[in-house]
Scaffold this motif. Sequence first.
Motif, short mmCIF file in Angstrom:
data_model
loop_
_atom_site.label_atom_id
_atom_site.label_comp_id
_atom_site.label_asym_id
_atom_site.label_seq_id
_atom_site.Cartn_x
_atom_site.Cartn_y
_atom_site.Cartn_z
N GLU A 10 0.82 -1.21 0.00
CA GLU A 10 0.00 0.00 0.00
C GLU A 10 0.86 1.26 0.00
N GLU A 11 1.89 1.28 0.86
CA GLU A 11 2.77 2.45 0.92
C GLU A 11 3.55 2.62 -0.37
N PHE A 12 4.00 1.48 -0.93
CA PHE A 12 4.77 1.53 -2.18
C PHE A 12 3.92 2.13 -3.30
N ASN A 13 2.70 1.64 -3.46
CA ASN A 13 1.83 2.14 -4.54
C ASN A 13 1.44 3.58 -4.32
N LYS A 14 1.21 3.97 -3.07
CA LYS A 14 0.86 5.36 -2.78
C LYS A 14 2.00 6.29 -3.16
N LEU A 15 3.21 5.92 -2.78
CA LEU A 15 4.37 6.74 -3.13
C LEU A 15 4.58 6.78 -4.63
N LEU A 16 4.45 5.63 -5.29
CA LEU A 16 4.69 5.55 -6.73
C LEU A 16 3.73 6.43 -7.51
N PHE A 17 2.46 6.42 -7.15
CA PHE A 17 1.46 7.13 -7.95
C PHE A 17 1.15 8.54 -7.44
N GLN A 18 1.56 8.86 -6.20
CA GLN A 18 1.26 10.19 -5.67
C GLN A 18 2.52 11.04 -5.44
N GLU A 19 3.58 10.41 -4.98
CA GLU A 19 4.79 11.16 -4.65
C GLU A 19 5.71 11.33 -5.84
N VAL A 20 5.91 10.26 -6.59
CA VAL A 20 6.89 10.27 -7.68
C VAL A 20 6.47 11.20 -8.81
N GLY A 21 5.18 11.21 -9.14
CA GLY A 21 4.72 12.07 -10.24
C GLY A 21 5.00 11.46 -11.59
N ILE A 22 4.40 10.30 -11.85
CA ILE A 22 4.71 9.58 -13.09
C ILE A 22 4.19 10.29 -14.33
N ASN A 23 3.33 11.29 -14.16
CA ASN A 23 2.81 12.01 -15.33
C ASN A 23 3.71 13.16 -15.76
N HIS A 27 9.41 11.82 -16.57
CA HIS A 27 9.17 10.42 -16.24
C HIS A 27 8.41 9.70 -17.36
N LYS A 28 8.56 10.19 -18.56
CA LYS A 28 7.85 9.64 -19.72
C LYS A 28 8.09 8.14 -19.89
N PHE A 29 9.35 7.72 -19.84
CA PHE A 29 9.67 6.31 -20.03
C PHE A 29 9.26 5.47 -18.82
N LEU A 30 9.32 6.06 -17.65
CA LEU A 30 8.85 5.39 -16.44
C LEU A 30 7.35 5.12 -16.54
N LYS A 31 6.59 6.11 -16.95
CA LYS A 31 5.15 5.94 -17.10
C LYS A 31 4.83 4.86 -18.13
N ASP A 32 5.55 4.87 -19.25
CA ASP A 32 5.33 3.86 -20.28
C ASP A 32 5.55 2.45 -19.72
N TYR A 33 6.59 2.31 -18.89
CA TYR A 33 6.88 0.98 -18.34
C TYR A 33 5.80 0.56 -17.35
N ILE A 34 5.38 1.47 -16.49
CA ILE A 34 4.33 1.15 -15.51
C ILE A 34 3.04 0.76 -16.21
N GLU A 35 2.70 1.47 -17.28
CA GLU A 35 1.50 1.11 -18.04
C GLU A 35 1.66 -0.27 -18.66
N GLY A 36 2.87 -0.62 -19.04
CA GLY A 36 3.12 -1.95 -19.56
C GLY A 36 2.94 -3.02 -18.49
N VAL A 37 3.35 -2.71 -17.26
CA VAL A 37 3.14 -3.63 -16.14
C VAL A 37 1.65 -3.82 -15.89
N GLN A 38 0.91 -2.72 -15.93
CA GLN A 38 -0.53 -2.79 -15.68
C GLN A 38 -1.26 -3.57 -16.76
N SER A 39 -0.76 -3.52 -17.99
CA SER A 39 -1.40 -4.25 -19.09
C SER A 39 -0.94 -5.70 -19.19
N GLY A 40 0.12 -6.02 -18.43
CA GLY A 40 0.64 -7.39 -18.45
C GLY A 40 1.73 -7.64 -19.46
N SER A 41 2.16 -6.60 -20.17
CA SER A 41 3.19 -6.79 -21.20
C SER A 41 4.61 -6.59 -20.65
N LYS A 42 4.73 -6.04 -19.43
CA LYS A 42 6.02 -5.83 -18.80
C LYS A 42 6.05 -6.51 -17.44
#
Length: 273
Positions: A10-23, A27-42
Amino acid sequence: MNFTPKDNPEEFNKLLFQEVGINLFRHKFLKDYIEGVQSGSKKLFDASFINKTKNGWILVLHGDILLIYGHNWNESQFNEIKEIFDLNQYTNYIASGDAKLITELIEFFKVDKHTLRKERIFYKSEKIRDFDYNGLKIELGRMAELNKLAIMLQQYYHEEYNGENDKSLAEMQQRMFQLIQTAKVYTLKNKSNRLLSFCSIIDPDIGILFTNSEFRKKGYGKILLSFCSRLLEKENGTVYVMTDKNELASNQVMKAVGFEPIYEYAMTEINYG
């Protein structure tokens, strides 16, 4: 303090999506990778972590590559992450992300084998400069030009990656077809209707700017970049673009059009061989 997806999900996800600022654009390439993880391709492994202090953070995502990012970090954090992370344990890996942080971690962990493969500069502008293009014509890419534009796009990849990331013509035709179909590519032509340059748009940033080799050093890229950047400036107020750090001419064009550097990104091979 270290937070991992396994022990502190919970803390990890909160920091990743609220603190880091993936948008953020940086962080363009970071966001692309996270979206790949969410879609199952990464892939994303439990060895990933975020180290958080009152004023800063370090993020390491362990997947197909290592994604390393940070903000306002300090060396005392390196000693903390050393408890759960050792860069030398990753053999035949690519580390990508914040250029300065990657360099400091390589020095801290005394990584012997490392090769810098790509450096990029991220730019932004809120005041694009205009350039006269009398005698030239700027228009949306047309299907009648598909093959010519696809060849130019193919040449872009060959030059950008020094022949290490060549693309097939069929793949480039498909890519350019999509850009033309969605009105995301503009062309610059001369009085003879010769195709000089093209520029793609990936809102909110500029995509690929390419000028045929025989027409370079004439200011054509600067003219088309200014035009396309103006479109994004009117839409969003701020325009973003990235370049290869080692391409001096490209970086000079960015600054001439009104862009300022905001971030340096790197891809580094570690422990290869």
